[in-house]
Each structure stands twice: as structure tokens, then as C-alpha cells.
Design an enzyme around this catalytic site. Structure first.
Site, PDB file in Angstrom:
ATOM      1  CG  ASP A  69      -2.120   0.920   1.053  1.00  0.00           C
ATOM      2  OD1 ASP A  69      -3.210   0.408   0.734  1.00  0.00           O
ATOM      3  OD2 ASP A  69      -1.977   2.144   1.231  1.00  0.00           O
ATOM      4  CB  ALA A  70       0.539   4.474  -1.605  1.00  0.00           C
ATOM      5  NE  ARG A 116     -12.299   5.399   0.127  1.00  0.00           N
ATOM      6  CZ  ARG A 116     -13.203   4.554   0.571  1.00  0.00           C
ATOM      7  NH1 ARG A 116     -14.468   4.683   0.193  1.00  0.00           N
ATOM      8  NH2 ARG A 116     -12.879   3.588   1.410  1.00  0.00           N
ATOM      9  NE  ARG A 123     -19.459   3.789 -14.399  1.00  0.00           N
ATOM     10  CZ  ARG A 123     -19.292   3.087 -15.501  1.00  0.00           C
ATOM     11  NH1 ARG A 123     -19.376   3.690 -16.687  1.00  0.00           N
ATOM     12  NH2 ARG A 123     -19.038   1.791 -15.457  1.00  0.00           N
ATOM     13  CB  SER A 154      -9.625  -2.289  -8.497  1.00  0.00           C
ATOM     14  OG  SER A 154      -8.518  -2.598  -7.676  1.00  0.00           O
ATOM     15  CG  ASP A 183     -22.406  -9.560  -9.136  1.00  0.00           C
ATOM     16  OD1 ASP A 183     -23.035  -8.505  -9.251  1.00  0.00           O
ATOM     17  OD2 ASP A 183     -21.159  -9.600  -9.075  1.00  0.00           O
ATOM     18  NE  ARG A 186     -23.678  -8.949  -3.020  1.00  0.00           N
ATOM     19  CZ  ARG A 186     -22.798  -8.044  -3.432  1.00  0.00           C
ATOM     20  NH1 ARG A 186     -22.680  -7.790  -4.735  1.00  0.00           N
ATOM     21  NH2 ARG A 186     -22.032  -7.407  -2.579  1.00  0.00           N
ATOM     22  CG  HIS A 210     -19.175  -6.513 -10.726  1.00  0.00           C
ATOM     23  ND1 HIS A 210     -20.047  -7.184  -9.916  1.00  0.00           N
ATOM     24  CD2 HIS A 210     -18.582  -5.571  -9.947  1.00  0.00           C
ATOM     25  CE1 HIS A 210     -19.990  -6.679  -8.690  1.00  0.00           C
ATOM     26  NE2 HIS A 210     -19.098  -5.693  -8.699  1.00  0.00           N
TER      27      HIS A 210
END
Length: 350
Positions: A69-70, A116, A123, A154, A183, A186, A210
Site C-alpha cells: 500500500d502507499a 474513490r 464516472r 478493483s 453477484d 447473492r 459486474h
């Protein structure tokens, strides 16, 4: 910077406890080097990455786990937190670093890192930032572990799996996206809940993107080996198509509901990815609906694209795609799902 978990050196002068504490038996051969050492690397120690790491540890899927991780402070904190549970877990070496050399020799590299969305950000801009992020992640992973399987978690997973494939230079069978594996879980849960059976007895797949254009394969659903729709038709039991569509919509909306309630999803995707890791590294030859190179299947020929199909997984990655019979309507929806992903790839110039 590299943060390793433990050392046998102890005391003044670096006393090697492993050599001092244990005395070898007489006439013994040196330890065998034939035992396979399994190493998994997880990129990103956010909620999803740590749920995956924790599940991998509890299910004893790796001899070594590397975290990348950064953010060095959070990275070290997560590593220490896992190491402090060593007495309750199978023996696994845990290391962490912002330097990708810690991933060298990985059998499986799991990528969960992602940007994020900022307030007011489109988008498309978010996608561009995630593509740029992968350009810093995938090449060093591929360099350190050229024989590894890349498993992309991701989001948007289908698009980023395609980008990872291009950046890595790996054969297509070595690059997989987590796709609709969760999915489909679920989906199986909801069907089992409607019919009051165990979800493990439900055979059902969500395929395609997805996302909103995913496709529920109603024609191939079976319960305990009994094809559901053909059984209902033979027994002349009426059912409404809208009921089926409502279940599919509930699958699509379920992740949003969890995010709205707790802020993120973590545990289910942790179990889903660990399940994929087991199938791959233990050569289980199980079938999972995951994002794979889909060109040439079911008339998908508009360009190179990754989307979820029922794939046969083993130590070599994607061993093949299951030849499931689809209705004409399902094939058409699957092609439209591919077109949806390709349209975004074209917008990004990929």
C-alpha cells in the site's frame, strides 16, 4: 521501505534461536526443498483488501502473505494487527512494504486498490484515475512475479481487468477479474431463500458485466440437479417473469444497499476472493463466473473485452470456459453487456 514480520535472531549479537534452540537428530538428511511454497500478494489494505487478507489467513491458503500500500503507517498497522493473531491462525509469514520487491515470487497477486469518486467527479474521470493508478501497480507486479496469476478486484472490475491484461503483457489465462462471482453468490442466496433450501444446492450464474447490464442465466438454474424452469413448465406451475426480474434487480442493488448501510462492502467479497484463490492455487478445477477474455464466446466479437463467464479455474489460471446453453434472449443480453463495456473502453481510448 520494507516491513517484515519476524526473525529468529534474538538477543545480544543476534543469537540465532532457530539454530540454538533445536538440535538436529543424528543421521538425518537436510530439510527437503521440494515442498511447494505458496505466496499471495494483496495490493491495497483498505476494507476490501484486509477482508481478503484475513480470510486467506483463516483458511490457510498461503505460506506467505505480502501486503502492499502507499500509506506506510496504515500498512504497518495492519501488518502488526494480523501478526499479533499468529497464535490463533495457521502459520503464515506476513510482510508488508510500499516497495513491490516484497511481492517477488508470488503465485497470486490480488489487486484491490482503487481511487474513490470525488464530489461532482464524472464516472469517466474516475475511470481515468483508476487506469492511471493501475499503470503504477501492474508493471512492477508483473516484473516481480512473471508467472503469477493476476486477480483484479478493483472496480469497475471488467474494464480494469482488461487494462491489467494490457499493462502486464501476460497471457489472457493469467489475468482474471473477480467479476460476478459474488453477484452469483447473492443470486444463489436469494433463490435459496425463496425456495427454502440450502444455497449450496443451488446452481445459478450471473454473467456479463459486474454492473447494471449483468445477465441472469435463468434457463440453466437447477436445485439439487433439477432444472427449475423446465420443472415448473412440466408441472404446469405458473410463474411470473417479473418475479424473476425482481430477484435479478435485488442482486444488482444489494451491493448499493450494503454500502448505504455500512459505508462499504467487505466480508462477502473477502470470502468470494478467498474462494477463487483456493480454486486457483489448490488446482480445484472448479467453475466460477469470473471476468475473463471473452472475445469469441457467444458471438462476442466487437473487440477485446473482459466480462464474466462460467470459467474452469485451476493452477494455470483460466483453463477454459464452460459451454453452457444460453437462450437466444440470454445471448443477446450478454452481447449487449459486452457492448456496454466496449463503449466505455472506446471513450477512454483503450
Amino acid at each position: 521501505m520494507q516491513m517484515n514480520g519476524s526473525s529468529s535472531s534474538f538477543g545480544p549479537g543476534g543469537l540465532d534461536l532457530a539454530q540454538s534452540f533445536f538440535k538436529p537428530i543424528q543421521n538425518g538428511a537436510p530439510p527437503s526443498t521440494n515442498k511447494r511454497h505458496t505466496k499471495i500478494s494483496v495490493v491495497g489494505v483498505g476494507n476490501v483488501g484486509m477482508a481478503i487478507a484475513q480470510t486467506i489467513l483463516t483458511q490457510n491458503l498461503a505460506d506467505e502473505l505480502a501486503l502492499i500500500d502507499a500509506k506506510p503507517d496504515m500498512l504497518r498497522g495492519e501488518m502488526l494487527d494480523l501478526q499479533h493473531a499468529a497464535a490463533f491462525l495457521p502459520r503464515t509469514k506476513i510482510s508488508a512494504s510500499a516497495d513491490y520487491s516484497v511481492t517477488v515470487g508470488s503465485d497470486l497477486c490480488i489487486v484491490t486498490a482503487g481511487a474513490r469518486q470525488k464530489p461532482g467527479e464524472s464516472r469517466l474521470n474516475l475511470l481515468q484515475r483508476n487506469v492511471a493508478l493501475l499503470s503504477d501497480i501492474i508493471p512492477p507486479l508483473a516484473k516481480q512475479s512473471p508467472d503469477s496469476i493476476l486477480l483484479i478486484v478493483s472496480n469497475p472490475v471488467d474494464l480494469l481487468t482488461y487494462v491489467s491484461w494490457k499493462l502486464s503483457g501476460f497471457p489472457s489465462n493469467q489475468v482474471i477479474g473477480s467479476g460476478t462471482n459474488l453477484d452469483s453468490s447473492r443470486f444463489r442466496f436469494l433463490i435459496a431463500d425463496h425456495l427454502d433450501v440450502n444455497a449450496q444446492d443451488v446452481q445459478a450464474y450471473i454473467v456479463g458485466e459486474h454492473g447494471d447490464s449483468s445477465v441472469a442465466l435463468w434457463s440453466s438454474i437447477s436445485i439439487g440437479g433439477v432444472p427449475v424452469l423446465s420443472f415448473l413448465e412440466k408441472q404446469q406451475i405458473a410463474y411470473e417473469k417479473q418475479t424473476l426480474e425482481n430477484i435479478h434487480k435485488e442482486v444488482i442493488d444489494s451491493a448499493y444497499e450494503v454500502i448505504n448501510l455500512k459505508g462499504y462492502t467487505s466480508w462477502a467479497i473477502g470470502y468470494s476472493v478467498a474462494n477463487l484463490a483456493r480454486s486457483l492455487l489448490r488446482d480445484q478445477r472448479k467453475i466460477h463466473p469470473v471476468s475473463v477474455f471473452a472475445k469469441g464466446f457467444y458471438g462476442i466479437d466487437g473487440g477485446d473485452v473482459f466480462l464474466s463467464l462460467p470459467a474452469h479455474l485451476g493452477r494455470g489460471g483460466v483453463l477454459g470456459v464452460t459451454n453452457i446453453h444460453l437462450t437466444d434472449e440470454e445471448v443477446e443480453k450478454l452481447r449487449k453487456s459486452a457492448e456496454t463495456i466496449l463503449e466505455v473502453q472506446n471513450q477512454l481510448g483503450l
